[in-house]
Design an enzyme around this catalytic site. Structure first.
Site, PDB file in Angstrom:
ATOM      1  NE  ARG A  20      44.918  50.893  50.163  1.00  0.00           N
ATOM      2  CZ  ARG A  20      44.636  49.619  50.416  1.00  0.00           C
ATOM      3  NH1 ARG A  20      45.546  48.683  50.210  1.00  0.00           N
ATOM      4  NH2 ARG A  20      43.456  49.277  50.895  1.00  0.00           N
ATOM      5  CG  HIS A  58      43.338  46.011  43.825  1.00  0.00           C
ATOM      6  ND1 HIS A  58      44.619  45.786  44.259  1.00  0.00           N
ATOM      7  CD2 HIS A  58      42.514  45.563  44.816  1.00  0.00           C
ATOM      8  CE1 HIS A  58      44.581  45.228  45.461  1.00  0.00           C
ATOM      9  NE2 HIS A  58      43.334  45.085  45.823  1.00  0.00           N
ATOM     10  CG  HIS A  69      42.333  40.362  45.737  1.00  0.00           C
ATOM     11  ND1 HIS A  69      41.677  40.047  46.903  1.00  0.00           N
ATOM     12  CD2 HIS A  69      42.796  41.621  45.895  1.00  0.00           C
ATOM     13  CE1 HIS A  69      41.707  41.080  47.717  1.00  0.00           C
ATOM     14  NE2 HIS A  69      42.391  42.053  47.132  1.00  0.00           N
ATOM     15  CB  THR A  70      42.613  33.405  45.687  1.00  0.00           C
ATOM     16  OG1 THR A  70      42.616  33.325  44.257  1.00  0.00           O
ATOM     17  CG2 THR A  70      41.847  32.226  46.255  1.00  0.00           C
ATOM     18  CE1 TYR A  71      39.345  38.888  50.704  1.00  0.00           C
ATOM     19  CE2 TYR A  71      38.910  38.635  48.357  1.00  0.00           C
ATOM     20  CZ  TYR A  71      39.126  39.446  49.463  1.00  0.00           C
ATOM     21  OH  TYR A  71      39.117  40.807  49.310  1.00  0.00           O
ATOM     22  CG  ASP A  81      44.545  45.837  53.716  1.00  0.00           C
ATOM     23  OD1 ASP A  81      45.308  45.200  52.957  1.00  0.00           O
ATOM     24  OD2 ASP A  81      43.631  46.575  53.299  1.00  0.00           O
ATOM     25  CD  GLU A 125      45.692  40.945  48.214  1.00  0.00           C
ATOM     26  OE1 GLU A 125      45.984  41.838  47.384  1.00  0.00           O
ATOM     27  OE2 GLU A 125      45.023  41.164  49.241  1.00  0.00           O
TER      28      GLU A 125
END
Length: 337
Positions: free
Chosen positions: A82, A107, A178-180, A242, A303
């Site tokens: 952000r 992003h 931004h891999t989960y 987060d 991240e």
């Protein structure tokens, strides 16, 4: 070994690149968004998918996916995370960036690097290079920025991502993947995964997840992951993680900063990086219609990146790139199974 497959029926420029090491680990990357679409491990019980993603470009452009867009596996930029009200001052002038997340920039804006078609080149038996030119004024960012991202899958069971960028004007920059991850293959959510983060502090946020500029000690809080613990152990106190953890990577030293373990699969992953921050996101707001396995807490994002809103915080570094500089970082994910 790298193989090339089609990924979009009507666009020959978008491909799927399949990287396989000698131990049977397979990573799939598309040059649309430089997305890591798949990462599988060869377990005794069979091939195990451990990241969230899709098999076709159509799914990444589907309205149900983009509605509450979770950025599965994409490379994020020009600025990951952000920026407060989308405002940045450069050389005494205020630049207004897109406010695509409420009143804030998130992003890279409405059409960030996650939605671009990158140039792809195989530069070795295990290395895929993706390149992009972001023109001056792209999403209102200044300067012509040249980017290179290299994915490498080696026989030490490491997936490495190398980031490099230059720009001919001073510009905000913060790149990340931004891999989960979910080591259960989607059979369960990630709340029983165990996590360790080598960090004594997080960035303090306001209620809109914008940093205040202060650092908070994690000791005696729900954010204390210095010793390995299950994600669900303290999550009720925060509802959803987060948050940006402050890493001990001074001097751009590659260092192990985190580890994830899942007991049933006996899979563990070490994360090493030279980035200064790690954004932990536990995926509470993932909710994709028509995909039952992509619901709340279905993936864990780690991240590695610079600090959110760094251009507006005097005591945060890493927020800008200047002409003549080279932005360089790397992150490595090492798997044991």
């Amino acid at each position: 070994m790298i193989q090339i497959q089609a990924f979009a029926h009507k666009d020959n420029h978008i491909k799927h690149f399949v990287l396989t090491n000698n131990n049977g680990i397979c990573a799939k990357i598309t040059n649309y968004g430089a997305i890591l679409t798949s990462l599988t491990l060869p377990l005794e019980s069979g091939e195990r998918e451990i990241v969230l993603g899709f098999d076709s470009l159509k799914d990444y452009k589907n309205k149900s996916y983009l509605k509450d867009y979770p950025y599965f596996g994409a490379i994020i930029g020009r600025y990951a995370n952000r920026i407060n009200q989308g405002k940045v001052r450069i050389d005494g002038k205020t630049i207004q960036l897109p406010t695509n997340h409420g009143k804030h920039h998130l992003h890279g804006g409405y059409s960030g690097f996650d939605k671009r078609t990158w140039d792809a080149e195989i530069v070795g038996k295990s290395r895929l290079q993706l390149s992009l030119l972001s023109m001056d004024g792209d999403e209102d960012f200044p300067g012509n920025m040249k980017l290179t991202v290299i994915y490498e899958l080696n026989d030490e069971n490491e997936l490495a991502i190398y980031y490099s960028a230059t720009c001919d004007k001073t510009s905000p920059i913060n790149l990340t993947s931004h891999t989960y991850f979910n080591f259960t293959g989607g059979e369960e959510n990630i709340l029983n995964h165990e996590l360790q983060i080598d960090s004594d502090q997080i960035l303090e946020n306001n209620t809109e997840l914008i940093p205040t500029g202060k650092y908070l000690d994690v000791k005696h809080t729900a954010f204390d992951f210095r010793a390995q613990k299950k994600i669900n152990q303290d999550i009720k106190a925060v509802e959803n993680y987060d948050n940006c953890f402050v890493l001990k990577t001074e001097g751009k030293t590659l260092k192990k900063v985190a580890e994830v373990y899942e007991e049933k699969s006996n899979i563990s992953m070490e994360v090493s990086t030279d980035f200064p921050g790690l954004q932990l996101y536990t995926g509470m707001f993932i909710n994709i219609e028509g995909h039952k396995k992509f619901g709340p807490f279905s993936g864990l994002a780690l991240e590695t990146q610079g600090y959110p809103d760094a251009p507006n915080q005097e005591n945060f570094s890493h927020g800008f790139i200047h002409p003549g500089e080279v932005y360089q970082h790397q992150t490595r994910y090492k798997f044991h199974f």
